[in-house]
Design a protein around this motif. Structure first.
Motif, PDB file in Angstrom:
ATOM      1  N   ASN A   1       6.905 -11.161 -14.886  1.00 15.76           N
ATOM      2  CA  ASN A   1       6.121  -9.883 -15.132  1.00 15.76           C
ATOM      3  C   ASN A   1       6.791  -8.417 -14.779  1.00 15.76           C
ATOM      4  N   GLY A   2       7.850  -8.661 -13.954  1.00 13.98           N
ATOM      5  CA  GLY A   2       8.455  -7.378 -13.326  1.00 13.98           C
ATOM      6  C   GLY A   2       7.996  -6.689 -12.657  1.00 13.98           C
ATOM      7  N   SER A   3       8.162  -5.467 -11.847  1.00 18.36           N
ATOM      8  CA  SER A   3       7.572  -4.735 -10.730  1.00 18.36           C
ATOM      9  C   SER A   3       8.303  -3.472 -10.742  1.00 18.36           C
ATOM     10  N   SER A   4       7.558  -2.376 -11.091  1.00 20.63           N
ATOM     11  CA  SER A   4       8.346  -0.907 -11.291  1.00 20.63           C
ATOM     12  C   SER A   4       8.618  -0.486  -9.749  1.00 20.63           C
ATOM     13  N   GLY A   5       7.886  -1.122  -8.599  1.00 24.39           N
ATOM     14  CA  GLY A   5       7.945  -0.541  -7.304  1.00 24.39           C
ATOM     15  C   GLY A   5       9.025  -1.750  -6.486  1.00 24.39           C
ATOM     16  N   GLY A   6       9.314  -2.857  -7.335  1.00 28.19           N
ATOM     17  CA  GLY A   6      10.075  -3.766  -6.506  1.00 28.19           C
ATOM     18  C   GLY A   6       9.287  -4.957  -6.004  1.00 28.19           C
ATOM     19  N   PHE A   7       9.857  -5.988  -5.554  1.00 25.11           N
ATOM     20  CA  PHE A   7       9.295  -7.146  -5.326  1.00 25.11           C
ATOM     21  C   PHE A   7       9.434  -7.334  -3.609  1.00 25.11           C
ATOM     22  N   ILE A   8       8.341  -7.810  -2.926  1.00 27.77           N
ATOM     23  CA  ILE A   8       8.541  -8.435  -1.695  1.00 27.77           C
ATOM     24  C   ILE A   8       8.394  -9.810  -1.417  1.00 27.77           C
TER      25      ILE A   8
ATOM     26  N   GLU B   1       0.858  -1.145  -0.088  1.00 27.43           N
ATOM     27  CA  GLU B   1       0.000  -0.075  -0.088  1.00 27.43           C
ATOM     28  C   GLU B   1       0.830   1.079   0.064  1.00 27.43           C
ATOM     29  N   GLU B   2       1.989   1.156   0.840  1.00 26.74           N
ATOM     30  CA  GLU B   2       2.816   2.561   0.724  1.00 26.74           C
ATOM     31  C   GLU B   2       3.690   2.822  -0.184  1.00 26.74           C
ATOM     32  N   ARG B   3       4.175   1.615  -0.675  1.00 27.69           N
ATOM     33  CA  ARG B   3       5.325   1.490  -1.630  1.00 27.69           C
ATOM     34  C   ARG B   3       5.294   1.256  -3.324  1.00 27.69           C
ATOM     35  N   GLY B   4       3.999   0.730  -3.214  1.00 21.52           N
ATOM     36  CA  GLY B   4       3.693   0.425  -4.780  1.00 21.52           C
ATOM     37  C   GLY B   4       4.422  -0.969  -5.089  1.00 21.52           C
ATOM     38  N   MET B   5       4.879  -1.553  -3.885  1.00 25.84           N
ATOM     39  CA  MET B   5       5.659  -2.907  -4.291  1.00 25.84           C
ATOM     40  C   MET B   5       4.468  -4.225  -4.634  1.00 25.84           C
ATOM     41  N   VAL B   6       5.172  -5.064  -5.312  1.00 25.86           N
ATOM     42  CA  VAL B   6       4.340  -6.415  -5.431  1.00 25.86           C
ATOM     43  C   VAL B   6       4.888  -7.350  -4.416  1.00 25.86           C
ATOM     44  N   GLN B   7       3.862  -8.002  -3.890  1.00 24.22           N
ATOM     45  CA  GLN B   7       3.840  -9.128  -2.681  1.00 24.22           C
ATOM     46  C   GLN B   7       4.109 -10.454  -3.599  1.00 24.22           C
ATOM     47  N   LEU B   8       5.146 -11.239  -3.327  1.00 30.48           N
ATOM     48  CA  LEU B   8       5.117 -12.635  -3.905  1.00 30.48           C
ATOM     49  C   LEU B   8       5.051 -13.430  -2.840  1.00 30.48           C
ATOM     50  N   SER B   9       3.904 -13.994  -2.549  1.00 34.26           N
ATOM     51  CA  SER B   9       3.721 -15.007  -1.474  1.00 34.26           C
ATOM     52  C   SER B   9       3.716 -16.400  -1.817  1.00 34.26           C
ATOM     53  N   THR B  10       4.368 -17.147  -1.801  1.00 28.46           N
ATOM     54  CA  THR B  10       4.436 -18.380  -2.209  1.00 28.46           C
ATOM     55  C   THR B  10       3.244 -19.348  -1.585  1.00 28.46           C
TER      56      THR B  10
ATOM     57  N   LEU C   1      17.079 -18.153  -5.963  1.00 30.98           N
ATOM     58  CA  LEU C   1      16.542 -16.750  -6.030  1.00 30.98           C
ATOM     59  C   LEU C   1      17.629 -15.867  -6.380  1.00 30.98           C
ATOM     60  N   GLY C   2      18.663 -15.929  -5.884  1.00 33.09           N
ATOM     61  CA  GLY C   2      20.051 -15.191  -6.456  1.00 33.09           C
ATOM     62  C   GLY C   2      20.042 -15.414  -7.904  1.00 33.09           C
ATOM     63  N   GLY C   3      19.999 -16.755  -8.299  1.00 28.14           N
ATOM     64  CA  GLY C   3      20.195 -16.819  -9.684  1.00 28.14           C
ATOM     65  C   GLY C   3      19.000 -16.439 -10.571  1.00 28.14           C
ATOM     66  N   LEU C   4      17.742 -16.514 -10.235  1.00 29.16           N
ATOM     67  CA  LEU C   4      16.901 -15.783 -10.920  1.00 29.16           C
ATOM     68  C   LEU C   4      17.072 -14.357 -11.032  1.00 29.16           C
ATOM     69  N   LEU C   5      17.207 -13.653 -10.020  1.00 31.38           N
ATOM     70  CA  LEU C   5      17.392 -12.275  -9.890  1.00 31.38           C
ATOM     71  C   LEU C   5      18.322 -11.743 -10.830  1.00 31.38           C
ATOM     72  N   GLU C   6      19.458 -12.415 -10.997  1.00 33.29           N
ATOM     73  CA  GLU C   6      20.612 -11.972 -11.906  1.00 33.29           C
ATOM     74  C   GLU C   6      19.960 -12.346 -13.213  1.00 33.29           C
ATOM     75  N   GLU C   7      19.309 -13.267 -13.437  1.00 34.00           N
ATOM     76  CA  GLU C   7      18.863 -13.670 -14.987  1.00 34.00           C
ATOM     77  C   GLU C   7      17.762 -12.462 -15.306  1.00 34.00           C
ATOM     78  N   PHE C   8      17.095 -11.935 -14.445  1.00 38.20           N
ATOM     79  CA  PHE C   8      16.024 -10.889 -14.607  1.00 38.20           C
ATOM     80  C   PHE C   8      16.635  -9.634 -14.328  1.00 38.20           C
ATOM     81  N   GLY C   9      17.970  -9.479 -14.259  1.00 39.79           N
ATOM     82  CA  GLY C   9      18.632  -8.034 -14.173  1.00 39.79           C
ATOM     83  C   GLY C   9      18.375  -7.343 -12.898  1.00 39.79           C
ATOM     84  N   GLN C  10      18.046  -8.132 -11.789  1.00 36.60           N
ATOM     85  CA  GLN C  10      17.511  -7.714 -10.562  1.00 36.60           C
ATOM     86  C   GLN C  10      18.506  -7.707  -9.368  1.00 36.60           C
ATOM     87  N   THR C  11      18.422  -7.129  -8.392  1.00 36.21           N
ATOM     88  CA  THR C  11      19.049  -7.209  -7.233  1.00 36.21           C
ATOM     89  C   THR C  11      18.329  -7.373  -6.039  1.00 36.21           C
ATOM     90  N   LEU C  12      18.917  -7.882  -4.974  1.00 32.48           N
ATOM     91  CA  LEU C  12      18.253  -7.995  -3.564  1.00 32.48           C
ATOM     92  C   LEU C  12      18.667  -6.985  -2.890  1.00 32.48           C
TER      93      LEU C  12
END
Ligand code: AMP
Length: 192
Positions: free
Chosen positions: A74-81, A22-31, A95-106
């Motif tokens: 799908n990407g997320s401009s506000g970032g992922f939680i 709600e506050e930051r427009g992040m996308v929640q990824l809850s498995t 997760l480390g590998g996937l983030l790298e693959e999609f050009g993201q950082t933790l």
């Protein structure tokens, strides 16, 4: 900014993730939410994991890594939680590998600390509240399944605390306060 919320069942990861959405427009990824949705819609995978989840055991790494991969595409401009993922060292590596693959950082891993007695009480109350409000309680929100869920957490997930500490990413927050107090502590931790 991409962050992981780490902590035992009932620590408040879902509640805090919602606030960040709600506050930051992040996308929640809850498995957990994704798996429950698969169960409700009766997919083959959903039927396969229903019993495992009801007992409070972890589903296989392959399944949850696959779910996260789909979402990251799908990407997320506000970032992922990441909420409830990763739960094993293999998932953390993936997760480390996937983030790298999609050009993201933790950017940070926020550990919510709450002691066991409170966790069991919260989860049992969550089930009571659901029934009182006319909703079905989660099949695993019972004292019995909680024993297994906590054991799974300590055996398989808690090693991630050391893993992310070693990477210099771990922020520890007291999860015992009010929702608002925990929210403020998380905001501070993310600024630091
Ligand atoms: P949660 O809603 O996060 O408490 O997850 C509910 C249940 O879904 C867990 O007890 C596991 O059975 C399963 N689950 C959710 N996320 C994962 C994960 N990352 N790895 C393995 N099992 C998971």
């Amino acid at each position: 900014m991409n962050i992981i919320l780490l902590g035992p069942p009932g620590a408040g990861k879902g509640t805090q993730a919602q606030m960040l959405v709600e506050e930051r427009g992040m996308v929640q990824l809850s498995t957990g939410d994704m798996l429950r949705a698969a169960k409700t819609s009766g997919t083959e995978m959903g039927n396969m994991v229903a019993g495992v989840m009801a007992r409070g055991e972890l589903v296989t790494d392959e399944i949850v890594i696959g779910l996260i991969r789909e979402q990251l595409q799908n990407g997320s401009s506000g970032g992922f939680i990441f909420d409830g993922f990763p739960r094993t060292l293999a998932q953390a590596d993936a997760l480390g590998g996937l983030l790298e693959e999609f050009g993201q950082t933790l950017d940070a891993v926020v550990e919510l600390q709450v002691e066991d007695e409170t966790l069991v009480a919260r989860v049992v109350n969550r089930a009571k509240d659901a029934v009182a409000a006319g909703r079905a309680a989660r099949a695993d929100d019972t004292a019995e399944a909680m024993t297994t869920r906590l054991m799974e957490y300590y055996k398989k997930t808690s090693p991630l605390i050391g893993y992310y500490h070693a990477k210099g990413m771990l922020k520890t927050v007291d999860g015992l306060g009010t929702m608002e107090a925990v929210r403020a502590d998380i905001a501070n931790a993310l600024q630091a």
